[in-house]
Design a protein around this motif. Structure first.
Motif, PDB file in Angstrom:
ATOM      1  N   GLU A 272       0.843  -1.191   0.000  1.00 55.83           N
ATOM      2  CA  GLU A 272       0.000   0.000   0.000  1.00 55.83           C
ATOM      3  C   GLU A 272       0.878   1.240   0.000  1.00 55.83           C
ATOM      4  OE1 GLU A 272      -3.665  -1.942   2.582  1.00 55.83           O
ATOM      5  OE2 GLU A 272      -2.287  -0.501   3.493  1.00 55.83           O
ATOM      6  N   PRO A 273       0.525   2.306  -0.725  1.00 61.87           N
ATOM      7  CA  PRO A 273      -0.622   2.365  -1.626  1.00 61.87           C
ATOM      8  C   PRO A 273      -0.332   1.621  -2.924  1.00 61.87           C
ATOM      9  CG  PRO A 273       0.608   4.404  -1.754  1.00 61.87           C
ATOM     10  CD  PRO A 273       1.280   3.584  -0.680  1.00 61.87           C
ATOM     11  N   ALA A 274      -1.382   1.163  -3.586  1.00 61.40           N
ATOM     12  CA  ALA A 274      -1.222   0.388  -4.819  1.00 61.40           C
ATOM     13  C   ALA A 274      -1.027   1.335  -5.999  1.00 61.40           C
ATOM     14  CB  ALA A 274      -2.442  -0.507  -5.035  1.00 61.40           C
ATOM     15  N   ASP A 275       0.158   1.931  -6.079  1.00 56.86           N
ATOM     16  CA  ASP A 275       0.465   2.854  -7.172  1.00 56.86           C
ATOM     17  C   ASP A 275       1.510   2.203  -8.083  1.00 56.86           C
ATOM     18  OD1 ASP A 275       2.372   4.912  -4.855  1.00 56.86           O
ATOM     19  OD2 ASP A 275       2.868   3.010  -5.777  1.00 56.86           O
ATOM     20  N   PRO A 276       1.832   2.831  -9.224  1.00 53.34           N
ATOM     21  CA  PRO A 276       2.794   2.212 -10.149  1.00 53.34           C
ATOM     22  C   PRO A 276       4.132   1.868  -9.510  1.00 53.34           C
ATOM     23  CG  PRO A 276       1.627   3.990 -11.261  1.00 53.34           C
ATOM     24  CD  PRO A 276       1.208   4.045  -9.821  1.00 53.34           C
ATOM     25  N   ASP A 277       4.625   2.711  -8.591  1.00 55.53           N
ATOM     26  CA  ASP A 277       5.901   2.419  -7.932  1.00 55.53           C
ATOM     27  C   ASP A 277       5.814   1.133  -7.111  1.00 55.53           C
ATOM     28  OD1 ASP A 277       6.819   5.873  -7.252  1.00 55.53           O
ATOM     29  OD2 ASP A 277       7.227   4.582  -8.972  1.00 55.53           O
ATOM     30  N   SER A 278       4.675   0.935  -6.422  1.00 58.16           N
ATOM     31  CA  SER A 278       4.519  -0.271  -5.602  1.00 58.16           C
ATOM     32  C   SER A 278       4.454  -1.520  -6.465  1.00 58.16           C
ATOM     33  CB  SER A 278       3.253  -0.160  -4.750  1.00 58.16           C
ATOM     34  OG  SER A 278       3.347   0.918  -3.849  1.00 58.16           O
ATOM     35  N   TYR A 279       3.728  -1.442  -7.595  1.00 58.20           N
ATOM     36  CA  TYR A 279       3.684  -2.576  -8.521  1.00 58.20           C
ATOM     37  C   TYR A 279       5.078  -2.870  -9.071  1.00 58.20           C
ATOM     38  CZ  TYR A 279      -1.435  -2.852  -8.754  1.00 58.20           C
ATOM     39  OH  TYR A 279      -2.764  -3.044  -8.458  1.00 58.20           O
TER      40      TYR A 279
END
Length: 472
Positions: A272-279
């Motif tokens: 979290e948060p599920a943003d492009p960087d996290s993916y």
């Protein structure tokens, strides 16, 4: 609505009872609209869709709450472009649960042996019929035309399945290419019916050929992520990154996987948060597993040293930092009666009396080179879950809520060149009983500081024990 229902379902009549919205049933079913008949039983349920996927409760648990006798309807309302895709899925779910049904009209089935019906229609059909019935009602027509405009906009901008997720896939793979753990030489984008994706070479050294993209079918099944990696051995000479350890290594380290024939689907589940960087950070972890599997093992010590290298950085990415904090707490709580749980479980530690502890962590300095705006308090997710996996019983427990008794919020506030997240002494820990947390999805660090004081890692066992001693 009455005209639509009467045209498709023989004997269906709307009552004069009020329409209710978001009515919750004990098993979690919550239709968008419910109308009861004169007998007080729900006779009409309407589930309105634009782009949202079907939930696990649709349609079977919804149908359970319709009465067995008399005519009743569960109606799905969707953009015309989705009707053809949603209707077979609805019928498949009936078949999967062994619910017998027979055709009763255009995109309508009757549940055999009952008066229940399942149907689907589109917004255009419903709204056009409403327009013809409003006559000279100037206000009604003005409101309706806004709805028609909204429906047309939604239909025009509905994601087409082969291109669903294109922006996210391109951002994540571009991040990997710039960082060197993805190579796209000689391979192209390749949308599939389940969503947009592209072929890439994964790994800094392995160059394993995979497909990375959206899989709407697996997203519906697993819920955790729409982004998946499709792993299958490519034909020579394009299989240089493949070894007999590739699939076992991914199965060992990844929690969301599905094996279909010779293909392994690996879920890219972000922090979290599920943003492009996290993916991208999660996909990089998969690339590192691929690299490890591709290289012949030299010795246990060398492998462990290589693994440890990824943590030996002043600023860790979200995945490494989370694992680091969990390991730090494991050492701090050692000898205090706490046992560390497996990575896929819903809480991180459990003590001898069955109390559960969950960790949330964050930091001011990020691995992608940015510092948080320190004028705005960072937030931690405290959202309740829909259930949890019971490893002892080997099954999913559909028990909604927060499943830990105590939360430990770990915060690293260091910024600039002197920030070193490897140093345990530079971390702050805030311990809060679950019962003291507000009923909301996230909480700011400022709110946590208003509830309790920070402690260092050395005092953590005593503070956890004190908080649990006062917890209900």
């Amino acid at each position: 609505m009455g005209d639509v229902l009467e045209h498709v379902v023989s004997g269906m009549r709307l009552s004069d009872e009020p329409f209710q919205t978001e009515v919750s049933f004990p098993d979690g079913a919550r239709p968008d609209v419910l109308q009861k008949g004169v007998d007080g039983q729900g006779r009409l349920m309407v589930e309105a869709k634009f782009h949202a996927s079907l939930t696990p409760n649709q349609p079977v648990p919804y149908l359970k709450w319709l009465p067995e006798d008399g005519v009743s309807v569960l109606a799905f309302l969707a953009p015309s472009g989705r009707v053809e895709a949603l209707w077979p899925r609805l019928l498949h779910r009936l078949d999967k649960k062994g619910i017998p049904h027979s055709g009763a009209g255009p995109r309508c089935v009757a549940i055999d042996g009952t008066g229940k019906h399942l149907l689907i229609t589109d917004w255009t059909t419903l709204l056009s019929g409403m327009e013809s019935r409003l006559g000279d009602s100037e206000k009604g027509l003005a409101d309706l035309r806004q709805l028609i405009g909204l429906a047309r906009f939604a239909e025009a901008n509905a994601p087409k399945s082969p291109h669903a997720g294109k922006a996210l896939v391109e951002q994540v793979t571009t991040t990997g290419r710039n960082a060197g753990w993805i190579n796209q030489d000689g391979v192209n984008a390749a949308p599939k019916p389940c969503g947009y994706g592209r072929y890439v070479w994964l790994g800094r050294r392995a160059r394993l050929g995979v497909w990375v993209g959206f899989n709407t079918n697996l997203h519906e099944e697993f819920k955790a992520t729409p982004l998946w990696v499709r792993v299958k051995r490519w034909k020579p000479p394009h299989d240089t990154g493949w070894t007999k350890r590739t699939i076992p290594a991914l199965k060992e380290h990844m929690s969301h996987i599905k094996h279909v024939g010779s293909v392994l689907w690996v879920g890219v589940v972000p922090e979290e948060p599920a943003d492009p960087d996290s993916y991208a950070e999660e996909l990089e972890w998969i690339a590192e597993i691929v690299d490890e599997a591709a290289e012949p093992p030299l010795s246990p010590a060398s492998v462990l040293a290589e693994v440890g290298r990824t943590y030996d950085q002043p600023v860790m990415n979200n995945i490494r930092r989370s694992e680091y904090v969990e390991a730090l707490l494991a050492l701090a709580l050692e000898g205090s009666g706490w046992t560390r749980k497996e990575p896929w479980e819903a809480w991180h530690f459990e003590n001898e009396s069955g109390r559960r502890l969950k960790i949330k962590q964050s930091a001011a300095t990020q691995s992608w080179g940015g510092d948080r705006d320190l004028g705005a308090s960072p937030r931690f997710s405290i959202a309740p879950a829909k259930g949890y996996w019971d490893d002892k019983e080997g099954r999913w427990i559909p028990e909604a809520g927060r499943h830990a008794n105590v939360y430990v919020f770990a915060w690293h506030g260091g910024t600039g060149t002197k920030a070193d997240q490897r140093d345990p002494a530079t971390w702050e820990f805030y311990v809060v009983a679950e019962g003291d947390l507000p009923e909301q999805k996230s909480i700011a660090l400022s709110a946590i500081r208003a509830m309790t004081s920070a402690c260092d890692v050395g005092r953590l066992p005593a503070v956890v024990a004190a908080v649990l001693g006062g917890a209900p």
